[in-house]
Design an enzyme around this catalytic site. Structure first.
Site, PDB file in Angstrom:
ATOM      1  N   LYS A   1       3.488   5.272   3.795  1.00  0.00           N
ATOM      2  CA  LYS A   1       2.744   6.021   2.784  1.00  0.00           C
ATOM      3  C   LYS A   1       3.404   5.944   1.405  1.00  0.00           C
ATOM      4  O   LYS A   1       4.586   5.685   1.265  1.00  0.00           O
ATOM      5  CB  LYS A   1       2.519   7.469   3.240  1.00  0.00           C
ATOM      6  CG  LYS A   1       1.407   7.498   4.293  1.00  0.00           C
ATOM      7  CD  LYS A   1       0.983   8.867   4.738  1.00  0.00           C
ATOM      8  CE  LYS A   1      -0.166   8.694   5.762  1.00  0.00           C
ATOM      9  NZ  LYS A   1      -0.482   9.928   6.456  1.00  0.00           N
TER      10      LYS A   1
ATOM     11  N   ARG B   1       2.963   8.876  14.138  1.00  0.00           N
ATOM     12  CA  ARG B   1       1.864   7.904  14.010  1.00  0.00           C
ATOM     13  C   ARG B   1       2.317   6.783  13.083  1.00  0.00           C
ATOM     14  O   ARG B   1       2.584   7.036  11.911  1.00  0.00           O
ATOM     15  CB  ARG B   1       0.646   8.642  13.442  1.00  0.00           C
ATOM     16  CG  ARG B   1      -0.599   7.793  13.268  1.00  0.00           C
ATOM     17  CD  ARG B   1      -1.722   8.643  12.653  1.00  0.00           C
ATOM     18  NE  ARG B   1      -2.934   7.874  12.444  1.00  0.00           N
ATOM     19  CZ  ARG B   1      -3.142   7.084  11.396  1.00  0.00           C
ATOM     20  NH1 ARG B   1      -2.235   6.984  10.463  1.00  0.00           N
ATOM     21  NH2 ARG B   1      -4.273   6.411  11.289  1.00  0.00           N
TER      22      ARG B   1
END
Ligand code: PMM
Length: 279
Positions: free
Chosen positions: A208, A259
């Site tokens: 991210k 995840r």
């Protein structure tokens, strides 16, 4: 040991795999490769949640994900379906998915919680303050940690009211969702308190932007040029290394699962943690 949820995005515009797995066969192969690399759960999604992304027609979403869900489930993979649509969630569970991963925590589709309650599947309730098309409009907090915890508790109550008991709930702080750079670190600092709420906790930091920003800032020093994140992108190898570190920290805070796009690097990192803790 903390479980690994591998990511298969079946979208043409995902920011992380750029549509390389649009083809169902390629997506199925990707899911199996993730399992071989240590993922015990594979998360299949057909709608991008990248900041700025527009919504996808639920029928197109189902066309993308259902063949992949069915094939992976038939191979014995624990599949989770990443969707904000109740109809897609129900169809995916019928095709073999065992977990519904709703990044909106049941807020985007008013029918989601009742629909999932009836399926018997588990549900990921992620912290969310509004659609990706306007992701940062809601990134306004007085106290990120306190508000995040209160809003997650509210989702657990809403799920219970719809007939989903807390043991079927998995909470997720929603890293990158309605949170700017530094706010994500505050959300991660709250992990042990989120774990203390009771339900299992899933954490998604993989590749991210806030990780890339941190790496760029560290190299540029104070006052570094953040636009450099876009000008000279931090490549996936560096993002995966940072992700593996956050996976270890999440595991130490008590996360049930992480995840990730690259299961191998996170598995190696979690193996080191396991040896460290059980020497
Ligand atoms: N992040 C993305 C998509 N789905 N689901 C959960 N539960 N948690 C997350 O952090 C999360 C998610 C966006 O990332 P991607 O497009 O790289 O998959």
């Amino acid at each position: 040991m903390t479980a690994i949820m591998g990511i298969v995005n079946v979208t043409p515009d995902s920011f992380s795999d750029g549509g390389r797995f649009l083809d169902a066969d390629a997506a199925i192969a990707r899911g199996l490769a993730l399992r071989a690399d240590g993922a015990t759960i594979v998360d299949v999604g057909g709608e991008s949640t990248r900041p700025g992304a527009e919504r996808v027609d639920p029928a197109i979403e189902r066309e993308r994900v259902l063949p992949v869900v069915a094939a992976l489930a038939a191979e014995g993979v624990i599949v989770s379906i990443d969707t904000m649509n109740a109809a897609t969630a129900v169809a995916a569970v019928e095709a073999g998915a065992r977990i519904v991963n709703d990044v909106s925590g049941g807020l985007a589709d008013p029918g989601m919680l009742a629909a999932v309650a009836a399926t018997g599947a588990d549900i990921v309730l992620q912290h969310w303050r509004g659609p990706s098309s306007d992701m940062y409009a809601a990134a306004d907090y007085r106290d990120v940690e306190r508000e995040l915890i209160a809003e997650l508790q509210q989702r657990v109550r809403a799920a219970a009211q719809a007939g989903i008991s807390p043991d079927r709930v998995i909470l997720d702080p929603g890293i990158g969702f309605g949170k700017r750079g530094g706010q994500n670190w505050h959300a991660l600092r709250a992990l042990d308190r989120i774990v203390a709420l009771g339900p299992r906790v899933l954490v998604g930091t993989s590749r991210k932007r806030f990780l890339a920003e941190a790496l760029v800032e560290a190299r540029a020093g104070e006052g570094g040029d953040l636009a450099a994140v876009d000008a000279a992108p931090v490549d996936d190898a560096r993002r995966d290394l940072a992700t593996a570190v956050t996976s270890v920290l999440a595991a130490q805070a008590g996360a049930w699962a992480v995840r990730v796009h690259d299961a191998a690097s996170t598995r190696d990192a979690l193996t080191v943690l396991d040896r460290w803790e059980h020497a």
